[in-house]
Motif scaffolding. Structure first.
Motif, PDB file in Angstrom:
ATOM      1  N   ALA A 180     -11.074 -11.746   7.961  1.00  0.00           N
ATOM      2  CA  ALA A 180     -12.111 -12.659   8.456  1.00  0.00           C
ATOM      3  C   ALA A 180     -13.093 -11.965   9.390  1.00  0.00           C
ATOM      4  O   ALA A 180     -14.132 -12.552   9.743  1.00  0.00           O
ATOM      5  N   CYS A 181     -12.803 -10.746   9.789  1.00  0.00           N
ATOM      6  CA  CYS A 181     -13.670 -10.051  10.745  1.00  0.00           C
ATOM      7  C   CYS A 181     -15.089  -9.899  10.194  1.00  0.00           C
ATOM      8  O   CYS A 181     -15.287  -9.450   9.058  1.00  0.00           O
ATOM      9  N   GLY A 182     -16.058 -10.275  11.010  1.00  0.00           N
ATOM     10  CA  GLY A 182     -17.457 -10.158  10.622  1.00  0.00           C
ATOM     11  C   GLY A 182     -17.987 -11.327   9.829  1.00  0.00           C
ATOM     12  O   GLY A 182     -19.189 -11.374   9.530  1.00  0.00           O
ATOM     13  N   VAL A 197     -21.388 -19.242  13.994  1.00  0.00           N
ATOM     14  CA  VAL A 197     -20.718 -18.237  14.823  1.00  0.00           C
ATOM     15  C   VAL A 197     -20.240 -17.096  13.937  1.00  0.00           C
ATOM     16  O   VAL A 197     -20.105 -17.245  12.721  1.00  0.00           O
ATOM     17  N   ARG A 198     -19.981 -15.943  14.580  1.00  0.00           N
ATOM     18  CA  ARG A 198     -19.446 -14.785  13.863  1.00  0.00           C
ATOM     19  C   ARG A 198     -18.027 -14.530  14.351  1.00  0.00           C
ATOM     20  O   ARG A 198     -17.744 -14.599  15.557  1.00  0.00           O
ATOM     21  N   ILE A 199     -17.114 -14.241  13.422  1.00  0.00           N
ATOM     22  CA  ILE A 199     -15.720 -14.014  13.778  1.00  0.00           C
ATOM     23  C   ILE A 199     -15.552 -12.590  14.299  1.00  0.00           C
ATOM     24  O   ILE A 199     -15.822 -11.610  13.576  1.00  0.00           O
ATOM     25  N   THR A 200     -15.118 -12.472  15.546  1.00  0.00           N
ATOM     26  CA  THR A 200     -14.919 -11.161  16.171  1.00  0.00           C
ATOM     27  C   THR A 200     -13.521 -10.991  16.748  1.00  0.00           C
ATOM     28  O   THR A 200     -13.187  -9.914  17.246  1.00  0.00           O
ATOM     29  N   ASN A 201     -12.709 -12.046  16.687  1.00  0.00           N
ATOM     30  CA  ASN A 201     -11.416 -12.009  17.366  1.00  0.00           C
ATOM     31  C   ASN A 201     -10.378 -12.815  16.589  1.00  0.00           C
ATOM     32  O   ASN A 201     -10.721 -13.569  15.675  1.00  0.00           O
ATOM     33  N   GLU A 202      -9.122 -12.685  16.992  1.00  0.00           N
ATOM     34  CA  GLU A 202      -8.021 -13.445  16.412  1.00  0.00           C
ATOM     35  C   GLU A 202      -7.447 -14.395  17.450  1.00  0.00           C
ATOM     36  O   GLU A 202      -7.307 -14.032  18.617  1.00  0.00           O
ATOM     37  N   CYS A 203      -7.106 -15.607  17.002  1.00  0.00           N
ATOM     38  CA  CYS A 203      -6.484 -16.593  17.884  1.00  0.00           C
ATOM     39  C   CYS A 203      -5.027 -16.763  17.445  1.00  0.00           C
ATOM     40  O   CYS A 203      -4.751 -17.402  16.437  1.00  0.00           O
ATOM     41  N   PRO A 204      -4.089 -16.165  18.196  1.00  0.00           N
ATOM     42  CA  PRO A 204      -2.676 -16.249  17.798  1.00  0.00           C
ATOM     43  C   PRO A 204      -2.091 -17.627  18.079  1.00  0.00           C
ATOM     44  O   PRO A 204      -2.776 -18.516  18.598  1.00  0.00           O
TER      45      PRO A 204
END
Length: 335
Positions: A180-182, A197-204
């Protein structure tokens, strides 16, 4: 005078009451017919041409049976070709399933459009089959939105610090080992307000499937921060952009070991390959969004990028310069 011993005796006429002629006649006739039949049979049996004909006939029958057996054994059975369907599709009816609003349903991605590239780009571009993962184009997903402080903008995707505050962290399931990055995502609240929005991180965990953890700035555009948690729907975007793809080698990379990252791609990246003497080699993607070549294979060689629509871009060989962003001048097509 002749001797009496040589004298003929007069023929005695039998009595009519005891005449056997009617009985003797049929027996003689039957015997005669049988004798004639026997003679005919013997004559026919001993005729040279009849014997030859019978023998020839036997040989012909025997040969036909033998040929048939040999042919059946030597000739493999060929299955009959399936008959084409005679059913005519209903005009105007779609044959592909409609996109579902449920997170668990992922329809196939649409076919890729012709590749686009900037005038400065010297790389080739081709299209192949779609390579989408969990997040599919044309699908609406349901979930919840929360918020967090993004700090300097860095995150699990390893893009580094950024001034862009319209970003989000994707839940672990949909993050899918950095696939999903980017990705650019359109997020809509129940009020009808939407943002990109742009995906730059992970939500655990405890982030659930479908959940997005938005930057505070992005969340505030949908609802007051005091709301804490709101229902949303979101879907993938292929936005307009003037940016082009860049390549970065990871810190510590050499010709013997390297990590490669693509930055600024319009569409989510499905695969990164490097050119080797044996052809293209797909590198393994890490959850921090680098593709690793553990043995150094392909480090510094040509790079081929494939997005989730199946479009491929080939980047010329770049020097292995650790932690340096190198522009390529190419970009994936918009969908």
């Amino acid at each position: 005078m002749a001797s009496s011993s040589h004298r003929r005796r007069p023929q005695q006429k039998p009595d009519r009451d005891f005449e056997w002629r009617p009985v003797r006649g049929p027996l003689v006739a039957v015997a005669a017919v049988a004798a004639v039949a026997l003679i005919v049979t013997l004559v026919v049996a001993f005729r040279p041409d009849a014997a030859a004909g019978a023998a020839g006939q036997d040989r012909a029958v025997s040969g036909s049976v033998s040929d048939a057996v040999t042919s059946a054994a030597a000739t493999p059975k060929t299955p009959s070709a399936p008959k084409p369907s005679t059913t005519t599709p209903t005009a105007g009816r779609r044959t592909t399933p409609s996109a579902s609003a449920s997170v668990s349903v992922h329809p196939s991605a649409p076919s890729a459009t012709p590749a686009r590239r900037s005038a400065a780009g010297a790389s080739s571009a081709t299209t192949t089959a779609p390579a989408a993962g969990r997040i599919r184009p044309g699908t609406s997903y349901q979930g919840v939105a929360t918020s967090y402080d993004v700090g300097n903008g860095g995150g699990a995707c390893s893009y580094g610090p950024t001034s862009d505050v319209m970003t989000a962290a994707m839940n672990t399931a949909d993050y899918e080992t950095a696939k999903a990055c980017g990705a650019y995502v359109s997020v809509r609240a129940a009020s009808g307000t939407s943002i990109t929005v742009r995906i730059t991180n992970e939500c655990p965990a405890p982030c659930a499937v479908g959940q997005l953890d938005l930057s505070r700035q992005a969340f505030a555009k949908l609802a007051p921060l005091s709301a804490g948690r709101i229902a949303i729907t979101w879907s993938l975007l292929s936005p307009a952009t003037s940016d082009t793809v860049s390549i970065r080698y990871k810190t510590g990379s050499t010709q013997y070991w390297c990590g490669i990252q693509a930055i600024g791609h319009r569409n989510p990246l499905a695969r990164l390959e490097v050119r080797t003497s044996a052809g293209w080699l797909a590198l393994t993607r890490t959850d921090y969004n680098y593709f690793l070549s553990e043995q150094g294979t392909g480090c510094g060689a040509e790079i081929r990028l494939t997005d989730i629509y199946g479009e491929q871009l080939t980047v010329p060989a770049l020097a292995v310069r650790p932690d340096v962003v190198q522009r390529t001048g190419v970009q994936f097509a918009r969908h």
